[in-house]
Write an enzyme that holds these catalytic residues in place. Structure first.
Site, PDB file in Angstrom:
ATOM      1  CG  HIS A 198     -28.245  40.866  26.982  1.00 22.52           C
ATOM      2  ND1 HIS A 198     -29.516  41.343  27.180  1.00 22.52           N
ATOM      3  CD2 HIS A 198     -28.192  39.673  27.608  1.00 22.52           C
ATOM      4  CE1 HIS A 198     -30.207  40.483  27.906  1.00 22.52           C
ATOM      5  NE2 HIS A 198     -29.434  39.452  28.166  1.00 22.52           N
ATOM      6  CG  HIS A 250     -25.734  35.706  27.932  1.00 24.58           C
ATOM      7  ND1 HIS A 250     -25.790  35.794  29.301  1.00 24.58           N
ATOM      8  CD2 HIS A 250     -26.955  36.091  27.476  1.00 24.58           C
ATOM      9  CE1 HIS A 250     -27.002  36.209  29.665  1.00 24.58           C
ATOM     10  NE2 HIS A 250     -27.731  36.391  28.574  1.00 24.58           N
TER      11      HIS A 250
HETATM   12  P1  AMP Z   1     -30.950  37.444  30.066  1.00 22.91           P
HETATM   13  O1  AMP Z   1     -31.633  36.433  30.933  1.00 22.91           O
HETATM   14  O2  AMP Z   1     -30.483  36.852  28.757  1.00 22.91           O
HETATM   15  O3  AMP Z   1     -31.781  38.694  29.890  1.00 22.91           O
HETATM   16  O4  AMP Z   1     -29.627  37.825  30.818  1.00 22.91           O
HETATM   17  C1  AMP Z   1     -29.520  38.929  31.657  1.00 22.91           C
HETATM   18  C2  AMP Z   1     -28.192  38.810  32.359  1.00 22.91           C
HETATM   19  O5  AMP Z   1     -27.872  40.064  32.924  1.00 22.91           O
HETATM   20  C3  AMP Z   1     -28.199  37.783  33.502  1.00 22.91           C
HETATM   21  O6  AMP Z   1     -27.213  36.790  33.240  1.00 22.91           O
HETATM   22  C4  AMP Z   1     -27.851  38.620  34.730  1.00 22.91           C
HETATM   23  O7  AMP Z   1     -27.003  37.955  35.634  1.00 22.91           O
HETATM   24  C5  AMP Z   1     -27.174  39.837  34.109  1.00 22.91           C
HETATM   25  N1  AMP Z   1     -27.265  41.071  34.882  1.00 22.91           N
HETATM   26  C6  AMP Z   1     -28.370  41.635  35.430  1.00 22.91           C
HETATM   27  N2  AMP Z   1     -28.052  42.777  36.031  1.00 22.91           N
HETATM   28  C7  AMP Z   1     -26.720  42.962  35.875  1.00 22.91           C
HETATM   29  C8  AMP Z   1     -25.788  43.961  36.282  1.00 22.91           C
HETATM   30  N3  AMP Z   1     -26.171  45.028  36.985  1.00 22.91           N
HETATM   31  N4  AMP Z   1     -24.498  43.820  35.933  1.00 22.91           N
HETATM   32  C9  AMP Z   1     -24.092  42.747  35.220  1.00 22.91           C
HETATM   33  N5  AMP Z   1     -24.919  41.771  34.807  1.00 22.91           N
HETATM   34  C10 AMP Z   1     -26.218  41.866  35.132  1.00 22.91           C
END
Ligand code: AMP
Length: 136
Positions: free
Chosen positions: A99, A101
């Site tokens: 993903h 951001h």
């Molecule tokens: P990363 O640390 O780059 O893997 O980012 C994962 C992101 O996913 C974090 O910013 C979390 O806040 C977000 N996240 C985790 N679960 C969910 C969810 N169910 N819906 C939306 N965002 C999420």
């Protein structure tokens, strides 16, 4: 992938605040935003990280980000955005489904990027020597 939280979001087994969707890409609001409007952009198919992501999917994602990001920043009246990618656990990747951001930025929002420091004498050349011949 069965245990993947983002695959569950794609399959609508768990809810999200959907920003954009097409056959290949889904974008939704991060559940724990760094700034308002913080949006995650994912491929619908499961790839762990950038190195697993096929080039065509990478191109599609960047094309969609170019479409989505202007709406995100306009929608929250931001001035700019950071496009972040945490590739691998040590780099801060918590969810093992690739993903990007999109993090809207506001004047004086207090979000700081890392500070760098210059290489020492000969250090850049030594590192370059180790890296550049490994590019395939
Ligand atoms: P990363 O640390 O780059 O893997 O980012 C994962 C992101 O996913 C974090 O910013 C979390 O806040 C977000 N996240 C985790 N679960 C969910 C969810 N169910 N819906 C939306 N965002 C999420």
């Amino acid at each position: 992938m069965e245990d993947c939280i983002f695959c569950k979001i794609v399959k609508e087994e768990i809810p999200c605040h959907k920003v954009y969707e097409d056959d290949d890409v889904l974008a939704f609001l991060d559940i724990s935003p760094v700034n308002p409007g913080h949006t995650l952009v994912i491929p619908k198919r499961h790839y762990v990280d950038l190195l697993e992501l096929p080039e065509t999917e990478a191109q599609t994602l960047i094309a969609r980000i170019k479409k989505i990001a202007p709406a995100v920043i306009s929608g929250v009246e931001a001035k700019a955005f950071n496009l972040n990618l945490n590739n691998g656990k040590i780099a801060g990747q918590e969810v093992g489904h690739f993903h990007w951001h999109i993090v809207p930025r506001f004047e004086s929002d207090g979000r700081e990027l890392w500070r760098g420091q210059p290489y020492g004498e000969g250090e850049a050349e030594a590192i370059l020597e180790k890296i550049k011949n490994l590019i395939k």
